[in-house]
Scaffold this motif. Structure first.
Motif, short mmCIF file in Angstrom:
data_model
loop_
_atom_site.label_atom_id
_atom_site.label_comp_id
_atom_site.label_asym_id
_atom_site.label_seq_id
_atom_site.Cartn_x
_atom_site.Cartn_y
_atom_site.Cartn_z
N SER A 33 -37.68 17.38 65.99
CA SER A 33 -37.62 16.37 64.92
C SER A 33 -38.81 16.43 63.99
CB SER A 33 -37.50 14.97 65.54
OG SER A 33 -38.67 14.63 66.27
N ILE A 34 -39.91 17.00 64.42
CA ILE A 34 -41.09 17.07 63.56
C ILE A 34 -41.67 18.48 63.62
CG2 ILE A 34 -41.72 14.63 63.75
CD1 ILE A 34 -43.76 15.43 65.90
N VAL A 35 -42.35 18.86 62.56
CA VAL A 35 -42.99 20.17 62.52
C VAL A 35 -44.37 20.02 61.88
CG1 VAL A 35 -41.76 20.69 60.37
CG2 VAL A 35 -42.81 22.55 61.64
N SER A 36 -45.34 20.64 62.50
CA SER A 36 -46.69 20.63 61.96
C SER A 36 -47.08 22.03 61.51
CB SER A 36 -47.70 20.14 63.00
OG SER A 36 -49.02 20.36 62.52
N TYR A 37 -47.43 22.12 60.23
CA TYR A 37 -47.95 23.40 59.71
C TYR A 37 -49.47 23.42 59.75
CZ TYR A 37 -43.27 23.96 57.59
OH TYR A 37 -41.92 24.08 57.37
N HIS A 38 -50.06 22.49 60.46
CA HIS A 38 -51.50 22.28 60.38
C HIS A 38 -52.28 23.56 60.64
CE1 HIS A 38 -54.95 19.50 60.42
NE2 HIS A 38 -55.45 20.26 61.37
N TRP A 39 -51.79 24.37 61.57
CA TRP A 39 -52.53 25.58 61.95
C TRP A 39 -51.93 26.84 61.33
CZ3 TRP A 39 -51.88 21.51 65.43
CH2 TRP A 39 -53.04 20.97 65.96
N TRP A 40 -51.00 26.67 60.41
CA TRP A 40 -50.35 27.87 59.87
C TRP A 40 -51.34 28.75 59.12
CZ3 TRP A 40 -46.29 30.77 60.59
CH2 TRP A 40 -46.01 31.76 59.65
N ARG A 41 -52.11 28.14 58.24
CA ARG A 41 -53.01 28.97 57.42
C ARG A 41 -54.04 29.70 58.27
NH1 ARG A 41 -50.02 28.98 52.96
NH2 ARG A 41 -49.74 26.93 52.04
N THR A 42 -54.52 29.06 59.27
CA THR A 42 -55.61 29.65 60.05
C THR A 42 -55.11 30.42 61.27
OG1 THR A 42 -55.81 27.58 61.28
CG2 THR A 42 -57.26 27.88 59.37
N GLY A 43 -53.99 30.02 61.82
CA GLY A 43 -53.55 30.63 63.07
C GLY A 43 -52.16 31.21 63.05
N ARG A 44 -51.45 31.03 61.91
CA ARG A 44 -50.08 31.54 61.78
C ARG A 44 -49.14 31.01 62.88
NH1 ARG A 44 -51.81 32.52 57.51
NH2 ARG A 44 -51.87 34.51 56.41
N PHE A 45 -49.26 29.72 63.14
CA PHE A 45 -48.28 29.13 64.05
C PHE A 45 -47.99 27.70 63.64
CE2 PHE A 45 -52.36 28.24 66.16
CZ PHE A 45 -52.25 26.91 66.51
N ILE A 46 -46.86 27.20 64.09
CA ILE A 46 -46.47 25.82 63.85
C ILE A 46 -46.32 25.12 65.20
CG2 ILE A 46 -45.28 26.42 61.70
CD1 ILE A 46 -42.61 26.06 63.24
N ILE A 47 -46.32 23.81 65.16
CA ILE A 47 -46.13 23.00 66.37
C ILE A 47 -44.94 22.09 66.14
CG2 ILE A 47 -47.14 21.22 67.86
CD1 ILE A 47 -48.55 23.83 68.22
N GLU A 48 -44.09 21.97 67.14
CA GLU A 48 -42.92 21.08 67.05
C GLU A 48 -42.78 20.29 68.34
OE1 GLU A 48 -39.89 24.00 66.32
OE2 GLU A 48 -40.01 23.74 64.15
N ASP A 49 -42.14 19.15 68.23
CA ASP A 49 -41.77 18.44 69.45
C ASP A 49 -40.55 19.13 70.06
OD1 ASP A 49 -40.07 17.65 67.34
OD2 ASP A 49 -39.46 15.88 68.44
N THR A 50 -40.30 18.89 71.30
CA THR A 50 -39.18 19.56 71.97
C THR A 50 -38.43 18.54 72.82
OG1 THR A 50 -40.53 21.54 72.15
CG2 THR A 50 -38.53 21.48 73.44
N GLY A 51 -37.20 18.34 72.47
CA GLY A 51 -36.37 17.47 73.29
C GLY A 51 -35.66 18.27 74.37
N THR A 52 -35.26 17.60 75.39
CA THR A 52 -34.48 18.27 76.42
C THR A 52 -33.36 17.34 76.86
OG1 THR A 52 -35.59 17.36 78.36
CG2 THR A 52 -36.62 19.26 77.31
N ALA A 53 -32.41 17.94 77.51
CA ALA A 53 -31.37 17.12 78.11
C ALA A 53 -32.00 16.30 79.24
CB ALA A 53 -30.28 18.02 78.68
N PRO A 54 -31.35 15.22 79.65
CA PRO A 54 -31.86 14.50 80.80
C PRO A 54 -32.15 15.45 81.97
CG PRO A 54 -30.08 13.28 79.82
CD PRO A 54 -30.18 14.59 79.07
#
Lengths: 207, 555
Positions: free
Chosen positions: B359-380
């Protein structure tokens, strides 16, 4: 008494209570309105009871919120508070061929559990073992050469069992979550409740 | 003879099939997975009825039983359910020999393990519907140099795909509880973050109750997403707008598409004019052949190289395929961790399995580290699938420790968080003596290695976020102890390059040395994309299929 047998006993007693017309009393001790607003389904088999118990262990809800009217197992931090109940429930699902954990590994693992139970003289069948024996039996098997498979199969079995209630027959049975019900309410926190981070983009894409 | 045979029906194959059929060409899709549909009351195999035998669901080979009805081409339909039987859901695992024909395939190597979707619609059956355009920097990576792909060049194709998939920019008030908990922690850490761009599911509101479904522009229903969290096992409500409801629907409606499901392509051999594809029926084991002027391999980053490796090395029907075939496989830097927030307020619990998967994506580290962070849902109980423990535990992953963790915290206080980024693309697909794919990583995952540093950086970022929110990062066994990457976004294996000496296909997707034989899917990527890749795969497929259409028209 094993947690599973305790559970069965309590569930049977609860169901009997409902049938005897004491559902109102059950509601009175519940701290909140049940999630489904429906009565605790008729209990007509231990497999069904296991599903109900499993649902109670993992279905979302506030602490102490019952799943069904007359549910005698209100949630506490999403788990039944009685010692070993969750584990026993999970292991039931893992072990029980009824749930169709029919992969080769699972058959082997179920056999291993059965064998370990008998070697430990904890009973003729795994489900007859009383706490803490079920955990000790599983741990003994896990320490064997196929330990990772045990954990994996058990975990997947839990998913499979939980997935079961998405079957139309089960959603009809328990009335939850159902294609048109379920999570409409309470799926999001109000924006005032949390801090929104600063954004880097306007539309969600970097240039 | 068909105009074209498309092998696979994921984002590459579906886009190509729609393009070619709309241009008037006859297309045959060969899809080795099943055709899945949502459950209906009365379907067989509802074995949660008490006393029903498990054999209702699977046959004596352990294969799922079809529902009993068929599609317009006579292919049996299978019911999406999540799932009363492991064999129904999982696995095609060449290592264990287990083959079920379920909704997923697992490929497990010593240092890399991937899970991919399987069925008519490919990965769209199980994907998270996060539609992000690859940032400009992706195309500046060494593998992309010399290729005509830049972000400005791809933007028109991204727009086409977004129109088809009805992509929208979600807002903060669409974010489920789990995403809110993580976003709140990000805000406390000073980390920037966006609500994700998502595919065209409608987030259900109370006003949806009792209303008929909205129809998409292609006459297929858009059911409301009620946030049940089972997306990763295939949506049984059709709220996930998979490719069968858009691109493949468009192709079907032309009347020029033929589909064979449960049809596993096994070999390709060139003819004087066109190609012959040998395939077998997964249900009967019977062998078949079909011919076409053009063949488009769109079986994904594992199965496309697998098929071509068989043709090159096992049958030698395509002996001149590039030596790069099967190499440069990326896991797209996938890394997933768990976070425990033990002190969440009673009215601010995470409820991890509610809402859409990401539901959310962070590009905070994209410029410096070339990665993004996201939340991850799972089934029960999804978190229970991954052996986790608290840092400082005794190292065991099953038993009282994990059960205690789950009992106390799972539903309310535990969340999934992860990232993806530009890894070293050092994976490799090979085939065994039976011609089945094997997957592994060719470099040691040690400090100094690009992939190692990427995943450790993602882990460090996740820890920063966790601690800002008063939480703790949970110990993740596969990476932390086993140094094995878990991924769901494999890319590469038939990489695009300027020459036969450097890659498998040219910038038009044409296999070097074999005119009329194309690869159009995630396997042509020369490296990681760094964000959720489906939109980019589809955008590149839009571009490549324009050329295929034009060449078919002129030949």
């Amino acid at each position: 008494m094993s947690s599973r047998r305790l559970f069965l006993g309590r569930t049977l007693a609860g169901a009997a209570g409902i049938y005897a017309g004491f559902g109102v009393a059950g509601r009175a001790v519940a701290c909140e309105v049940p999630i489904t607003g429906r009565p605790w389904p008729a209990v007509d088999g231990w497999e069904h009871r296991t599903i109900m118990h499993f649902l109670n262990a993992v279905v979302p809800g506030d602490d102490g919120q019952p799943l069904f009217v007359g549910d005698t197992h209100p949630l506490a931090s999403a788990g039944d508070g009685s010692a070993g109940a969750f584990s026993a429930c999970v292991l039931d699902v893992f072990y029980d061929p009824y749930y169709g954990i029919a992969g080769t590994n699972s058959r082997l693992l179920a056999s291993l559990l059965e064998l370990a139970t008998r070697l430990k003289r904890a009973g003729r069948h795994f489900y007859e073992a009383s706490p803490p024996e079920p955990l000790e039996i599983v741990d003994a098997v896990v320490r064997g050469p196929r330990g990772k498979d045990v954990a994996r199969a058990a975990a997947l079995a839990m998913s499979a069992a939980l997935g079961a209630f998405r079957s139309p027959s089960v959603t009809r049975l328990i009335g939850w979550p159902g294609p048109t019900g379920g999570y409409y309410d309470g799926a999001r926190h109000p924006l005032s409740r949390w801090r929104q981070p600063e954004r880097l983009t306007v539309d969600g894409n970097l240039p | 003879m068909q105009d074209a045979i498309v092998i696979g029906s994921g984002f590459g194959g579906a886009v190509t099939a729609a393009k070619l059929t709309r241009a008037g060409f006859g297309v045959l899709i060969l899809e080795k997975g099943h055709r899945w549909r949502r459950p209906r009351p009365g379907d067989p195999g509802e074995n949660l009825h008490l006393g029903a035998p498990i054999t209702n669901l699977v046959d004596d080979r352990g294969f799922p039983r079809p529902a009993g009805d068929r599609d317009r081409w006579g292919n049996p339909n299978y019911v999406t359910r999540q799932s009363t039987d492991l064999e129904y859901l999982f696995f095609e695992n060449p290592y264990s020999g287990v083959r079920s024909g379920g909704l997923f395939e697992d490929y497990i190597g010593d240092r890399m393990m991937v899970t991919v979707g399987r069925g008519y619609g490919g990965g769209s059956l199980v994907y998270s519907q996060v539609h992000l355009r690859a940032p400009s920097e992706t195309f500046e990576e060494p593998g992309w140099r010399g290729l005509p792909f830049t972000r400005p060049a791809l933007d028109p194709y991204y727009e086409r795909v977004e129109r088809m998939l009805l992509t929208f920019a979600s807002q903060w008030d669409d974010v489920p509880k789990r995403g809110a908990v993580i976003a709140d922690a990000m805000a406390r850490a000073g980390v920037t973050c966006e609500p994700a761009r998502l595919g065209n599911f409608r987030i259900a509101r109370d006003s949806d109750r009792g209303r008929p479904p909205v129809m998409n522009p292609w006459g297929r229903p858009i059911e409301p997403c009620n946030g049940c969290g089972f997306c990763t096992f295939g949506c049984i409500f059709d709220a996930r707008q998979n490719l069968t409801l858009n691109y493949l629907a468009v192709a079907e409606d032309t009347g020029r598409l033929e589909v064979r499901t449960d049809a596993a392509a096994w070999n390709i051999e060139p003819l004087a004019r066109g190609y012959r594809v040998h395939w077998y029926d997964e249900r009967t084991g019977g062998w078949h052949t079909d011919r076409a002027r053009a063949v488009i391999v769109s079986a994904g980053a594992i199965n496309s190289p697998e098929l071509l490796l068989r043709a090159r090395d096992l049958y030698r029907s395509l002996p001149d395929l590039s030596p790069h075939l099967g190499r440069h496989v990326s896991g797209n830097g996938d890394a997933a961790f768990g976070v425990l927030f033990p002190d969440l307020a009673a009215d601010f619990k995470a409820e991890i399995y509610k809402g859409h998967v990401f539901s959310i994506v962070s590009y905070h580290w994209w410029r410096t580290g070339r990665f993004i962070i996201e939340d991850t849902g799972t089934a029960p109980v999804g978190a229970a699938k991954y052996p986790v423990r608290r840092e400082g535990g005794d190292g065991r992953y099953w038993g009282p420790q994990i059960k205690g963790l789950l009992r106390s915290h799972y539903a309310t206080d535990m969340v999934g968080i992860g990232g993806m980024g530009i890894d070293g693309a050092d994976g490799r697909v090979t085939i065994d003596a039976a011609g089945k794919a094997r997957l592994d990583w060719t470099k040691a995952l040690v400090p100094g290695d690009r992939t190692f540093e990427l995943i450790e950086a993602i882990r460090s970022a996740c820890r920063t976020i966790a601690e800002a929110g008063g939480g703790e990062l949970l110990h993740e066994q596969e990476w932390s102890d086993n140094r094995r990457m878990l991924g769901v976004h494999p890319l590469g294996g038939c990489r695009m390059a300027a020459s036969h000496a450097a890659g498998v296909v040219d910038a038009a997707g044409n296999v070097f040395g074999y005119p009329g034989l194309y690869v159009v899917d995630g396997s042509v990527m020369p490296g990681a994309i760094g964000v959720n890749p489906s939109l980019t795969i589809a955008a590149i497929a839009e571009k490549l299929s324009d050329g295929i259409r034009d060449r078919l028209a002129s030949s």
